[in-house]
Design an enzyme around this catalytic site. Structure first.
Site, PDB file in Angstrom:
ATOM      1  N   CYS A   1      34.988   1.603-105.891  1.00  0.00           N
ATOM      2  CA  CYS A   1      36.378   1.163-106.032  1.00  0.00           C
ATOM      3  C   CYS A   1      36.905   1.519-107.413  1.00  0.00           C
ATOM      4  O   CYS A   1      36.619   0.824-108.396  1.00  0.00           O
ATOM      5  CB  CYS A   1      36.470  -0.342-105.787  1.00  0.00           C
ATOM      6  SG  CYS A   1      38.134  -0.997-106.008  1.00  0.00           S
TER       7      CYS A   1
ATOM      8  N   CYS B   1      39.141  -1.103-109.000  1.00  0.00           N
ATOM      9  CA  CYS B   1      38.405  -2.300-109.442  1.00  0.00           C
ATOM     10  C   CYS B   1      37.702  -2.048-110.773  1.00  0.00           C
ATOM     11  O   CYS B   1      37.699  -2.909-111.661  1.00  0.00           O
ATOM     12  CB  CYS B   1      37.344  -2.694-108.411  1.00  0.00           C
ATOM     13  SG  CYS B   1      37.939  -2.913-106.740  1.00  0.00           S
ATOM     14  N   ASP B   2      37.067  -0.888-110.896  1.00  0.00           N
ATOM     15  CA  ASP B   2      36.147  -0.647-112.005  1.00  0.00           C
ATOM     16  C   ASP B   2      36.587   0.432-112.982  1.00  0.00           C
ATOM     17  O   ASP B   2      35.918   0.671-113.988  1.00  0.00           O
ATOM     18  CB  ASP B   2      34.763  -0.269-111.450  1.00  0.00           C
ATOM     19  CG  ASP B   2      34.180  -1.366-110.572  1.00  0.00           C
ATOM     20  OD1 ASP B   2      34.477  -2.541-110.830  1.00  0.00           O
ATOM     21  OD2 ASP B   2      33.444  -1.042-109.619  1.00  0.00           O
TER      22      ASP B   2
END
Length: 305
Positions: free
Chosen positions: A134, A137-138
């Site tokens: 992701c 997300c990261d």
């Protein structure tokens, strides 16, 4: 006597939420089972949604929250629980979850799909330590660093575009000589100066001790293996349907539940909506449409039974 629902919806991504909205409008006695406690599904990990009509450029998280808010405003009921099994008893289905059991006349399976793993050595060991599925997300963890995206579809291209805004350098590694994603996305990707394509190549190994440090990349045409130094790698090689609990219950095709536009599975009173069903296009808009179609099928079934 135990409560008998008109419909139990399993999953609350766009398909499940659309089904919940339509179910409330149809005044069906409904409950939605959501195992993560957070509605929205995969859309939550998308930075920008540019193909949902009327909401160009909306953040994926925001879109997921808006869909959940819509369902909440109509009075939809949700249960944070994880499905264990479904038993078909004809006109009554028993939905068994970790924290409770539900009796229902119909079921809508809207469990979506999950990111597919690469399967390369080092992937499991370095997951969360430089290996991610992701980008939104990261990605922030790799600001001003070097990253690689593996894949050639829309998600891979979107990830690379997103990472290009944060990272010093982004490699896109694809096993073929051309990408599969939308042309508009490709044009945007190819215009970015800090993105480099690595064509006709696959990742043989992800290397690192406590953090990803390099990739062994094999050219599928020449067989040559080279090392690519990276701080992080984002795997975007497709999705796998979350259909394991339904094996032996409904007919499947390569893990996807067989169902047409009416979302009817091989079992009367059980429907499949969204990414988990067999279909040509898996997008937010088609998942939402499935949710609406599934409830229409449920209403017809209930009227006839």
């Amino acid at each position: 006597m135990e409560k008998l629902y008109d419909v139990v919806i399993i999953g609350s991504g766009p398909a499940g939420l659309a089904a919940a909205i339509y179910a409330e409008r149809a005044r069906l006695d409904t409950i939605v089972i959501e195992k993560t406690g957070m509605s929205g599904g995969q859309v939550l990990t998308t930075s920008e949604v540019d193909n949902y009509p009327g909401l160009p450029g909306i953040g994926g998280f925001d879109l997921g929250m808006k869909m959940r808010e819509h369902a909440d405003q109509l009075g939809a009921h949700f249960s944070d629980d994880e499905l264990l099994s479904i038993t078909d008893e004809g006109k009554v289905k028993t939905v068994v979850c970790e924290n409770g059991t539900y009796q229902t006349k119909t079921v809508i399976i809207a469990t979506g799909a999950s990111h597919r793993k690469l399967g390369a050595p080092g992937e499991e060991e370095l997951a969360g330590m430089g290996v991610s599925y992701c980008a939104t997300c990261d990605g922030a963890f790799f600001r001003n660093k070097v990253t690689a995206v593996i894949g050639g579809g829309d998600v891979a291209i979107e990830d690379a575009i997103f990472l290009s805004r944060l990272c010093k350098k982004v490699y896109v590694i694809h096993r073929r000589g051309q990408l599969r994603g939308a042309r508009s996305l490709q044009d945007k990707l190819f215009s970015l100066e800090n993105v480099e394509m690595v064509w006709d190549s696959v990742v043989e190994r992800i290397k690192g001790e406590e953090q990803t440090g390099a990739l062994d990349v094999k050219n599928v045409k020449t067989g040559e293996i080279s090392e690519l130094e990276v701080d992080g790698v984002f795997v975007a090689v497709g999705i796998s349907p979350n259909s394991q609990p339904f094996e032996g219950l409904v007919e499947m095709d390569h893990g996807y539940i067989k169902a047409g536009e009416d979302c009817q599975t091989s079992v009367a009173g059980i429907y499949a909506a969204g990414d988990v069903r067999t279909k040509q296009l898996r997008q937010i808009i088609t998942a939402a449409a499935d949710g609406a179609n599934a409830i229409t099928s449920v209403e017809r079934y209930l009227a006839e039974n």
